[in-house]
Each structure stands twice: as structure tokens, then as C-alpha cells.
Design a protein around this motif. Structure first.
Motif, PDB file in Angstrom:
ATOM      1  N   HIS A   1       0.817  -1.213   0.000  1.00 40.69           N
ATOM      2  CA  HIS A   1       0.000   0.000   0.000  1.00 40.69           C
ATOM      3  C   HIS A   1       0.854   1.267   0.000  1.00 40.69           C
ATOM      4  O   HIS A   1       1.886   1.319   0.670  1.00 40.69           O
ATOM      5  N   THR A   2       0.372   2.253  -0.725  1.00 39.64           N
ATOM      6  CA  THR A   2       0.931   3.598  -0.619  1.00 39.64           C
ATOM      7  C   THR A   2       0.179   4.296   0.509  1.00 39.64           C
ATOM      8  O   THR A   2      -0.923   3.880   0.892  1.00 39.64           O
ATOM      9  N   ALA A   3       0.766   5.353   1.028  1.00 38.41           N
ATOM     10  CA  ALA A   3       0.157   6.016   2.176  1.00 38.41           C
ATOM     11  C   ALA A   3       0.515   7.496   2.206  1.00 38.41           C
ATOM     12  O   ALA A   3       1.563   7.901   1.702  1.00 38.41           O
ATOM     13  N   VAL A   4      -0.367   8.259   2.821  1.00 39.80           N
ATOM     14  CA  VAL A   4      -0.131   9.674   3.081  1.00 39.80           C
ATOM     15  C   VAL A   4       0.240   9.793   4.555  1.00 39.80           C
ATOM     16  O   VAL A   4      -0.547   9.402   5.424  1.00 39.80           O
ATOM     17  N   PRO A   5       1.436  10.321   4.843  1.00 41.32           N
ATOM     18  CA  PRO A   5       1.852  10.398   6.249  1.00 41.32           C
ATOM     19  C   PRO A   5       1.120  11.500   7.005  1.00 41.32           C
ATOM     20  O   PRO A   5       0.742  12.525   6.440  1.00 41.32           O
ATOM     21  N   GLY A   6       0.945  11.234   8.287  1.00 41.83           N
ATOM     22  CA  GLY A   6       0.362  12.213   9.196  1.00 41.83           C
ATOM     23  C   GLY A   6       1.371  12.539  10.281  1.00 41.83           C
ATOM     24  O   GLY A   6       2.577  12.608  10.023  1.00 41.83           O
ATOM     25  N   ALA A   7       0.880  12.672  11.488  1.00 45.04           N
ATOM     26  CA  ALA A   7       1.719  13.070  12.615  1.00 45.04           C
ATOM     27  C   ALA A   7       2.732  11.985  12.972  1.00 45.04           C
ATOM     28  O   ALA A   7       2.455  10.792  12.838  1.00 45.04           O
ATOM     29  N   GLU A   8       3.889  12.440  13.452  1.00 46.60           N
ATOM     30  CA  GLU A   8       4.848  11.481  13.991  1.00 46.60           C
ATOM     31  C   GLU A   8       4.339  11.028  15.360  1.00 46.60           C
ATOM     32  O   GLU A   8       3.847  11.830  16.149  1.00 46.60           O
ATOM     33  N   LEU A   9       4.435   9.740  15.596  1.00 47.18           N
ATOM     34  CA  LEU A   9       4.019   9.139  16.857  1.00 47.18           C
ATOM     35  C   LEU A   9       5.258   8.894  17.716  1.00 47.18           C
ATOM     36  O   LEU A   9       6.369   9.257  17.334  1.00 47.18           O
ATOM     37  N   ARG A  10       5.082   8.252  18.845  1.00 42.07           N
ATOM     38  CA  ARG A  10       6.230   7.987  19.722  1.00 42.07           C
ATOM     39  C   ARG A  10       7.217   7.034  19.046  1.00 42.07           C
ATOM     40  O   ARG A  10       6.839   6.201  18.222  1.00 42.07           O
ATOM     41  N   ALA A  11       8.469   7.151  19.441  1.00 44.54           N
ATOM     42  CA  ALA A  11       9.499   6.197  19.009  1.00 44.54           C
ATOM     43  C   ALA A  11       9.513   5.050  20.008  1.00 44.54           C
ATOM     44  O   ALA A  11       9.196   5.230  21.185  1.00 44.54           O
ATOM     45  N   VAL A  12       9.862   3.883  19.521  1.00 42.51           N
ATOM     46  CA  VAL A  12       9.952   2.696  20.372  1.00 42.51           C
ATOM     47  C   VAL A  12      11.410   2.262  20.402  1.00 42.51           C
ATOM     48  O   VAL A  12      12.064   2.189  19.357  1.00 42.51           O
ATOM     49  N   ARG A  13      11.906   2.003  21.604  1.00 43.05           N
ATOM     50  CA  ARG A  13      13.303   1.583  21.779  1.00 43.05           C
ATOM     51  C   ARG A  13      13.343   0.215  22.434  1.00 43.05           C
ATOM     52  O   ARG A  13      12.594  -0.054  23.368  1.00 43.05           O
TER      53      ARG A  13
END
Length: 140
Positions: A66-78
Motif C-alpha cells: 500500500h501507498t500512504a499519506v503520512p500524518g503526525a509522527e508518533l512515539r518512538a519505540v526503543r
């Protein structure tokens, strides 16, 4: 030459979402990786010099079709992976079209309600991203 054990592995991915074609309810996409027999968000390691958001969208297309339109950045996971620290940056992204084709890396995808996705995700650390997405969409 092997990478230093303290070098952070950089990766990125998306919490891919859409409105159900059946009833218009919110659905999110999980991928199944046979190598690990797990359910996770589409994500992957960045190529050398690759922009994290571009890498996230590339991984979504490679893993889900799928192609996608990005929105807000969410939290990073470490977390630790193979004895090295790994940091995955995530974005909310709306699916705009495409078709899944199974591969050796990802053999299945599921479009699930947020609650069902939270339960299906293998790693607990990935579950908070469901809440992040819902908060982002409420404020959009």
C-alpha cells in the motif's frame, strides 16, 4: 567489520490506517513476519542516509503493498535487538491504495479494529501506538 555493539540501529515504520470499505469504521494494518512468527506494525531498518519518513513509507509499501499519506509522527519505540539498541520512529499514515502480495518477509496482513489490533500485536511495546494514533486522529 561488524557494527559497534552500542551503535543504535535506526528504523522507521507506520501505523497504517484506513476507513473500512464495508462500514467506514477505523481499521489499522498489522503484518505477520514468518521469520519471527509475530504480528507487528510495518517497519524496517533505514538505508544509509535515508530520511526516516521516506524509509517508513518505503517499508509500508514493501511490506503491505500500500501507498500512504503520512500524518503526525508518533512515539518512538526503543528496545534491544540482536544485542544492539534499536530505535524505531513511527508515523500515522493513511492507506491510499495498493494490494498486498505475500513474500518471505511478510506472509500475511490483517486490517483490524484498534482494539483487535492492540490484542493481536505480539510485543506489548507496540500497543501504545494504537492510543497515539487514536489521539492523533481525534485532533485532526
Amino acid at each position: 567489520m561488524s557494527p559497534a555493539k552500542d551503535t543504535v540501529v535506526r528504523a522507521s515504520g507506520c501505523v497504517l490506517w484506513r476507513r473500512s470499505p464495508v462500514d467506514g469504521t477505523l481499521e489499522v494494518c498489522l503484518v505477520h513476519r514468518p521469520k519471527y512468527d509475530d504480528w507487528s506494525w510495518p517497519k524496517g531498518k533505514l538505508k544509509r542516509g535515508e530520511d526516516p519518513l521516506a524509509g517508513a513509507l518505503r517499508e509500508v509499501e514493501e511490506e503491505t503493498g500500500h501507498t500512504a499519506v503520512p500524518g503526525a509522527e508518533l512515539r518512538a519505540v526503543r528496545y534491544m535487538a540482536g544485542g544492539r539498541p534499536k530505535r524505531v520512529r513511527y508515523w500515522a499514515a493513511e492507506a491510499t491504495g495498493g494490494r498486498f502480495t505475500p513474500s518471505s518477509e511478510v506472509d500475511r496482513v490483517l486490517w483490524l479494529s484498534p482494539a483487535a489490533a492492540r490484542s493481536r500485536l505480539t510485543q506489548y511495546r507496540d500497543r501504545d501506538l494504537v492510543d497515539d494514533l487514536l489521539a492523533t486522529l481525534r485532533h485532526a
